[in-house]
Design an enzyme around this catalytic site. Structure first.
Site, PDB file in Angstrom:
ATOM      1  N   SER A   1       0.813  -1.213   0.000  1.00  0.00           N
ATOM      2  CA  SER A   1       0.000   0.000   0.000  1.00  0.00           C
ATOM      3  C   SER A   1       0.852   1.272   0.000  1.00  0.00           C
ATOM      4  O   SER A   1       1.853   1.369   0.713  1.00  0.00           O
ATOM      5  CB  SER A   1      -0.899  -0.005   1.232  1.00  0.00           C
ATOM      6  OG  SER A   1      -1.678   1.153   1.267  1.00  0.00           O
TER       7      SER A   1
ATOM      8  N   GLY B   1      -3.586   3.788   0.859  1.00  0.00           N
ATOM      9  CA  GLY B   1      -4.360   3.904   2.090  1.00  0.00           C
ATOM     10  C   GLY B   1      -5.592   4.774   1.876  1.00  0.00           C
ATOM     11  O   GLY B   1      -5.489   5.872   1.339  1.00  0.00           O
TER      12      GLY B   1
ATOM     13  N   ASN C   1      -6.494  -0.904   1.606  1.00  0.00           N
ATOM     14  CA  ASN C   1      -5.830  -0.598   2.874  1.00  0.00           C
ATOM     15  C   ASN C   1      -6.659   0.488   3.560  1.00  0.00           C
ATOM     16  O   ASN C   1      -6.832   1.579   3.018  1.00  0.00           O
ATOM     17  CB  ASN C   1      -4.409  -0.117   2.516  1.00  0.00           C
ATOM     18  CG  ASN C   1      -3.571   0.288   3.708  1.00  0.00           C
ATOM     19  OD1 ASN C   1      -3.637   1.420   4.167  1.00  0.00           O
ATOM     20  ND2 ASN C   1      -2.746  -0.611   4.187  1.00  0.00           N
TER      21      ASN C   1
ATOM     22  N   CYS D   1       0.256   3.226  10.658  1.00  0.00           N
ATOM     23  CA  CYS D   1       0.815   4.382   9.948  1.00  0.00           C
ATOM     24  C   CYS D   1       1.450   5.351  10.945  1.00  0.00           C
ATOM     25  O   CYS D   1       0.765   5.892  11.813  1.00  0.00           O
ATOM     26  CB  CYS D   1      -0.255   5.123   9.146  1.00  0.00           C
ATOM     27  SG  CYS D   1       0.477   6.508   8.247  1.00  0.00           S
TER      28      CYS D   1
ATOM     29  N   ILE E   1       6.162  -5.649   7.729  1.00  0.00           N
ATOM     30  CA  ILE E   1       6.020  -4.546   8.658  1.00  0.00           C
ATOM     31  C   ILE E   1       5.667  -3.257   7.911  1.00  0.00           C
ATOM     32  O   ILE E   1       5.976  -3.118   6.733  1.00  0.00           O
ATOM     33  CB  ILE E   1       7.327  -4.293   9.472  1.00  0.00           C
ATOM     34  CG1 ILE E   1       8.495  -3.940   8.561  1.00  0.00           C
ATOM     35  CG2 ILE E   1       7.645  -5.437  10.381  1.00  0.00           C
ATOM     36  CD1 ILE E   1       9.785  -3.515   9.293  1.00  0.00           C
TER      37      ILE E   1
ATOM     38  N   GLY F   1      12.555   0.573   2.755  1.00  0.00           N
ATOM     39  CA  GLY F   1      13.666   0.242   1.864  1.00  0.00           C
ATOM     40  C   GLY F   1      14.655  -0.729   2.498  1.00  0.00           C
ATOM     41  O   GLY F   1      14.425  -1.227   3.609  1.00  0.00           O
TER      42      GLY F   1
ATOM     43  N   GLY G   1      11.696  -3.684   2.804  1.00  0.00           N
ATOM     44  CA  GLY G   1      13.013  -3.695   2.166  1.00  0.00           C
ATOM     45  C   GLY G   1      13.234  -4.781   1.143  1.00  0.00           C
ATOM     46  O   GLY G   1      14.371  -5.079   0.799  1.00  0.00           O
TER      47      GLY G   1
ATOM     48  N   GLY H   1       7.335  -2.956  -1.841  1.00  0.00           N
ATOM     49  CA  GLY H   1       7.017  -1.553  -1.573  1.00  0.00           C
ATOM     50  C   GLY H   1       7.944  -0.597  -2.293  1.00  0.00           C
ATOM     51  O   GLY H   1       7.851  -0.409  -3.524  1.00  0.00           O
ATOM     52  N   THR H   2       8.878  -0.025  -1.552  1.00  0.00           N
ATOM     53  CA  THR H   2       9.807   0.989  -2.074  1.00  0.00           C
ATOM     54  C   THR H   2      10.496   0.559  -3.365  1.00  0.00           C
ATOM     55  O   THR H   2      10.803   1.403  -4.215  1.00  0.00           O
ATOM     56  CB  THR H   2      10.847   1.306  -0.966  1.00  0.00           C
ATOM     57  OG1 THR H   2      10.133   1.760   0.186  1.00  0.00           O
ATOM     58  CG2 THR H   2      11.830   2.372  -1.389  1.00  0.00           C
TER      59      THR H   2
HETATM   60  C1  LIG Z   1       5.491   6.653   0.171  1.00  0.00           C
HETATM   61  C2  LIG Z   1       4.926   5.552   1.016  1.00  0.00           C
HETATM   62  C3  LIG Z   1       3.553   5.541   1.301  1.00  0.00           C
HETATM   63  C4  LIG Z   1       3.015   4.522   2.083  1.00  0.00           C
HETATM   64  N1  LIG Z   1       1.669   4.514   2.333  1.00  0.00           N
HETATM   65  C5  LIG Z   1       1.131   3.500   3.060  1.00  0.00           C
HETATM   66  C6  LIG Z   1      -0.274   3.433   3.293  1.00  0.00           C
HETATM   67  O1  LIG Z   1      -1.056   4.270   2.816  1.00  0.00           O
HETATM   68  N2  LIG Z   1      -0.757   2.410   4.049  1.00  0.00           N
HETATM   69  C7  LIG Z   1       0.084   1.447   4.581  1.00  0.00           C
HETATM   70  O2  LIG Z   1      -0.393   0.522   5.259  1.00  0.00           O
HETATM   71  N3  LIG Z   1       1.409   1.472   4.356  1.00  0.00           N
HETATM   72  C8  LIG Z   1       1.944   2.469   3.620  1.00  0.00           C
HETATM   73  N4  LIG Z   1       3.300   2.482   3.382  1.00  0.00           N
HETATM   74  C9  LIG Z   1       4.151   1.414   3.941  1.00  0.00           C
HETATM   75  C10 LIG Z   1       4.425   0.317   2.913  1.00  0.00           C
HETATM   76  O3  LIG Z   1       3.226  -0.299   2.467  1.00  0.00           O
HETATM   77  C11 LIG Z   1       5.374  -0.757   3.524  1.00  0.00           C
HETATM   78  O4  LIG Z   1       4.757  -1.323   4.665  1.00  0.00           O
HETATM   79  C12 LIG Z   1       6.722  -0.185   3.932  1.00  0.00           C
HETATM   80  O5  LIG Z   1       7.159   0.797   3.027  1.00  0.00           O
HETATM   81  C13 LIG Z   1       7.804  -1.251   4.077  1.00  0.00           C
HETATM   82  O6  LIG Z   1       8.046  -1.918   2.874  1.00  0.00           O
HETATM   83  P1  LIG Z   1       9.215  -1.475   1.822  1.00  0.00           P
HETATM   84  O7  LIG Z   1      10.486  -1.304   2.636  1.00  0.00           O
HETATM   85  O8  LIG Z   1       9.289  -2.587   0.842  1.00  0.00           O
HETATM   86  O9  LIG Z   1       8.780  -0.201   1.205  1.00  0.00           O
HETATM   87  C14 LIG Z   1       3.860   3.491   2.600  1.00  0.00           C
HETATM   88  C15 LIG Z   1       5.225   3.508   2.295  1.00  0.00           C
HETATM   89  C16 LIG Z   1       5.774   4.508   1.509  1.00  0.00           C
HETATM   90  C17 LIG Z   1       7.246   4.482   1.212  1.00  0.00           C
END
Ligand SMILES: Cc1cc2nc3c(=O)[nH]c(=O)nc-3n(C[C@H](O)[C@H](O)[C@H](O)COP(=O)(O)O)c2cc1C
Length: 305
Positions: free
Chosen positions: A21, A46, A99, A130, A191, A217, A244, A265-266
Site C-alpha cells: 500500500s 491507504g 488498505n 501508519c 512490517i 527500503g 526492504g 514496496g519501495t
Molecule cells: C510513500 C509511502 C507511502 C506509504 N503509504 C502507506 C499506506 O497508505 N498504508 C500502509 O499501510 N502502508 C503504507 N506504506 C508502507 C508500505 O506499504 C510498507 O509497509 C513499507 O514501506 C515497508 O516496505 P518497503 O520497505 O518494501 O517499502 C507506505 C510507504 C511509503 C514508502
C-alpha cells in the site's frame, strides 16, 4: 509447472507476490510497465472516510539504503474511491485489497462496511501502523488494547478476508500478532515503516515537515525479516511479509522465514517492474531447486535443523 498459489481462508491468490500500500497507487499507474493482473494481488493506497491532503512538504527524504516518508495518508476518500477508482480497477484479474485507515474505531468500521459491499474487493488490510498521522494509525498498532478493540470491531462488521497490518514500532511484535489473530484476523501483514528522522545540517532543520517519518527500503529488511520470522512461528494464520524487499533473494528470505506471501514496496519506486521480476525470480528458484509448490519453501528454515 510450479504451483505458486496460496490461500488466505477461502481466498485464493495465484502467486505470493503482492504490491504494498502507498507504493503502487491503485494499479493503473503501473499499466505501462507491467501486466498488473499477473500479480498475486495489489494493496491499493491507504483509504480514509474523508479526503485527506496529507502532511506539508517536504515529506520525503533519502537516507542511506532507505527512504523516510511522511506522506500522511493523502487520498481522496472512500466516496471518490467507490465512484471513480473502483470501476477502473475492478477488471484486473487479481485480488484487489483496500488498505483502510482511520482516526477512530468507528472510522475503520464504517470503511469496512462500505468495502464489504464492493464485489470485486475480496479483502481489506487494516492499517493500524501508519506512523505519519496525528490521530489513529500507529496509535492503534502500538497499544495492545487498541489493537484488540479495532480488530474486534472490524471483524464484527466485515465478512470477507481481514488482513491486519502491524507496526514494527513496538517492543514485542508477537503480542500484537496473537491479539489480532485471537480477534479474528484472517492474516497478518508486516512490517509498516519504522519511525525515524533525518536533519539537514546545512539548513539546520529536520528534513521532514513532520520531523519524524517512516523509514522503508533495504535499511529495514533485517528488522522486518526478524519480525516476520517471530510472528510466523507464533500464529496459525498466514503471514504476509514486507520491508526492504528489493530482489528475488530478499523475497525468498521472507518465504523461507515463514511468510506465505510478500509485498513489494519501495522497490517499485526504483524499478516499476520490480514486483514482476521478483515473481519470475521466485518461480525460477523453485524450478532450479526442484520444488513443485511454493508452500514447500514457506517456513523452510523452521523445519530444518
Ligand atoms: C510513500 C509511502 C507511502 C506509504 N503509504 C502507506 C499506506 O497508505 N498504508 C500502509 O499501510 N502502508 C503504507 N506504506 C508502507 C508500505 O506499504 C510498507 O509497509 C513499507 O514501506 C515497508 O516496505 P518497503 O520497505 O518494501 O517499502 C507506505 C510507504 C511509503 C514508502
Amino acid at each position: 509447472m510450479v504451483n505458486l498459489g496460496f490461500s488466505i481462508g477461502d481466498l485464493h491468490f495465484k502467486n505470493p507476490v503482492l504490491t504494498a500500500s502507498g507504493t503502487f497507487g491503485y494499479g493503473p499507474e503501473f499499466d505501462d510497465f507491467l501486466d498488473v493482473s499477473r500479480l498475486g494481488g495489489i494493496v491499493v493506497k491507504g483509504t480514509t472516510l474523508e479526503p485527506r491532503e496529507g502532511n506539508l512538504y517536504p515529506r520525503m527524504a533519502e537516507t542511506p539504503s532507505g527512504m523516510l516518508n511522511a506522506v500522511g495518508l493523502q487520498n481522496k476518500g472512500i466516496d471518490y474511491f467507490e465512484k471513480n477508482i473502483y470501476p477502473s480497477i475492478s477488471g484486473y484479474d487479481t485480488n484487489i485489497i483496500v488498505n483502510i485507515n482511520g482516526s477512530y474505531v468507528d472510522d475503520y468500521v464504517t470503511l469496512a462496511e462500505r468495502i464489504n459491499t464492493l464485489d470485486k474487493i475480496p479483502a481489506v488490510e487494516l492499517n493500524i501502523s501508519c506512523p505519519n498521522v496525528k490521530m489513529g494509525g500507529m496509535a492503534f498498532g502500538t497499544n495492545l488494547d487498541s489493537a484488540r478493540e479495532v480488530t474486534r470491531a472490524v471483524r464484527a462488521a466485515y465478512s470477507k478476508i481481514l488482513i491486519v497490518k502491524l507496526s514494527p514500532n513496538v517492543t514485542n511484535i508477537v503480542d500484537f500478532a496473537k491479539v489480532v489473530e485471537e480477534e479474528g484476523a484472517d492474516s497478518i501483514s508486516l512490517i509498516n515503516t519504522i519511525l525515524g528522522m533525518s536533519i539537514d545540517v546545512e539548513k539546520m532543520r529536520p528534513a521532514l515537515s513532520t520531523i519524524t517519518g517512516g523509514l522503508s527500503g533495504p535499511a529495514i529488511k533485517p528488522v522486518a525479516l526478524r519480525m516476520v520470522w517471530q510472528v510466523a512461528k507464533a500464529v496459525k494464520i498466514p503471514v504476509i511479509g514486507m520491508g526492504g524487499i528489493m530482489t528475488t533473494s530478499d523475497a525468498l528470505e521472507f518465504l523461507l522465514a515463514g511468510a506465505s506471501a510478500v509485498q513489494i514496496g519501495t522497490a517499485s519506486f526504483i524499478d516499476p517492474q520490480a514486483s514482476i521480476k521478483i515473481l519470475e525470480g521466485i518461480e525460477k528458484y523453485l524450478i532450479e531447486k526442484g520444488f513443485s509448490e511454493i508452500k514447500e519453501i514457506v517456513g523452510y528454515i523452521n523445519r530444518t535443523k
